[in-house]
Design an enzyme around this catalytic site. Structure first.
Site, PDB file in Angstrom:
ATOM      1  N   HIS A 115       0.833  -1.207   0.000  1.00  0.00           N
ATOM      2  CA  HIS A 115       0.000   0.000   0.000  1.00  0.00           C
ATOM      3  C   HIS A 115       0.865   1.252   0.000  1.00  0.00           C
ATOM      4  O   HIS A 115       2.092   1.199   0.125  1.00  0.00           O
ATOM      5  CB  HIS A 115      -0.949  -0.002   1.195  1.00  0.00           C
ATOM      6  CG  HIS A 115      -0.277  -0.011   2.536  1.00  0.00           C
ATOM      7  ND1 HIS A 115       0.240   1.125   3.141  1.00  0.00           N
ATOM      8  CD2 HIS A 115      -0.040  -1.028   3.410  1.00  0.00           C
ATOM      9  CE1 HIS A 115       0.743   0.813   4.314  1.00  0.00           C
ATOM     10  NE2 HIS A 115       0.601  -0.488   4.508  1.00  0.00           N
ATOM     11  N   CYS A 171       3.026  -4.886   6.785  1.00  0.00           N
ATOM     12  CA  CYS A 171       2.705  -4.570   5.396  1.00  0.00           C
ATOM     13  C   CYS A 171       3.928  -4.021   4.655  1.00  0.00           C
ATOM     14  O   CYS A 171       4.944  -3.668   5.256  1.00  0.00           O
ATOM     15  CB  CYS A 171       1.568  -3.565   5.325  1.00  0.00           C
ATOM     16  SG  CYS A 171      -0.047  -4.259   5.751  1.00  0.00           S
TER      17      CYS A 171
END
Length: 308
Positions: free
Chosen positions: A195, A211
């Site tokens: 992301h 992440c």
């Protein structure tokens, strides 16, 4: 025999690469040409180095972002330089060269110690590479094979339970306070994804809950380069071996998770597996492994394989 060594070095390779140094979107691209056989040495070192003259008011983090690097890539080359006040007028090396990581699927590869993502386009004979941020200590980005399962623009962030008291809410809506940025590429385990970010200086650092973060200008492009179902290989490869023309290159990064007990033995084992160790200058190899600068360095020559 020398030809046998070349076959051993290249049997696992699927392609060779030639650096074009041409802009492709907001990242640099490198052309690939599929190999017709396994007897030609794979040319898997790409990119080129530059010199940057530090301007007034620049930080190492600014310089890294402007040259599409993560902070770690400059910090490894200049470990003693003040990242906030690099000396004005100083010429510094921009280490924009890489040995490509091993890949079985030629789609998306993330190398954890390198903090870098590679997107392969075999149908267009291209590969692109982006710096990333990864999971912090205690929330490490997991290695393994996975797939893209979702693509979401303007995502909400569901705050992990352990952070909700600090954040003050369970869900953060899209906007400047959202650490996911403007794009989310969800992966198959459901817990992590690739992301954007609202904290660009976290690229090239261990800052996330597991992440993989990208610069805002990069994730917008990458979002449109992947599709649901694409394979993602998350590797832990602090040592990579490459060949460009006649030279053998070694790229060594810090073992950030302290997984490999002996980096020198590990590098030697990789070179032996590829049939390249007999062409290596062992003193050079030792220096590169000790430095762990993340920059590919020539440590030997193909023409020296099996020479007496």
């Amino acid at each position: 025999m020398k030809t046998d060594c070349l076959r051993a070095a290249c049997a696992a390779a699927l392609f060779f690469l030639i650096c074009t140094g041409t802009a492709f979107g907001a990242a640099f691209r490198y052309e690939i040409q599929m190999m017709a056989d396994a007897q030609t040495p794979v040319m898997n070192r790409v990119g080129y180095e530059q010199i940057h003259v530090v301007r007034s008011g620049e930080t190492l983090l600014d310089i890294a972002r402007n040259h599409e690097l993560g902070y770690n890539e400059l910090a490894l080359v200049y470990p003693d330089m003040d990242p906030w006040l690099p000396p004005r007028g100083k010429e510094i090396l921009i280490p924009r060269t890489w040995v490509l990581p091993p890949t079985r699927y030629q789609q998306v590869v993330v190398n954890i110690p390198e903090m870098r993502l590679y997107r392969f386009f075999p149908e267009h004979k291209l590969v692109k590479t982006y710096p990333v941020g990864i999971g912090r200590q205690g929330a490490a980005t997991p290695k393994g094979d996975t797939r893209v399962v979702s693509r979401i623009k303007s995502p909400e962030w569901t705050v992990p339970e352990g952070s909700r008291q600090k954040v003050g809410r369970a869900v953060v809506p899209p906007g400047p306070d959202n650490p996911l940025g403007d794009y989310w590429i969800g992966l198959a385990d459901g817990q992590i994804g690739i992301h954007g970010t609202n904290f660009a200086w976290g690229i090239g650092r261990r800052v996330s809950h597991g992440c993989i973060r990208m610069y805002p200008e990069h994730v917008e492009i990458f979002f449109n380069e992947v599709a649901v179902g694409d394979r993602v290989e998350i590797l832990y490869a602090p040592v990579k071996v490459g060949i460009q023309h006649d030279k053998i290159f070694l790229e060594v990064h810090p073992d950030i998770h302290d997984i490999i007990p002996d980096m020198h033995a590990h590098a030697e084992a990789l070179l032996r597996q590829r049939g390249l160790f007999s062409g290596i200058d062992q003193q050079r190899m030792q220096r590169v492994v000790t430095a762990r600068s993340g920059v590919p360095e020539a440590v030997g020559s193909i023409t020296d394989l099996n020479q007496p």
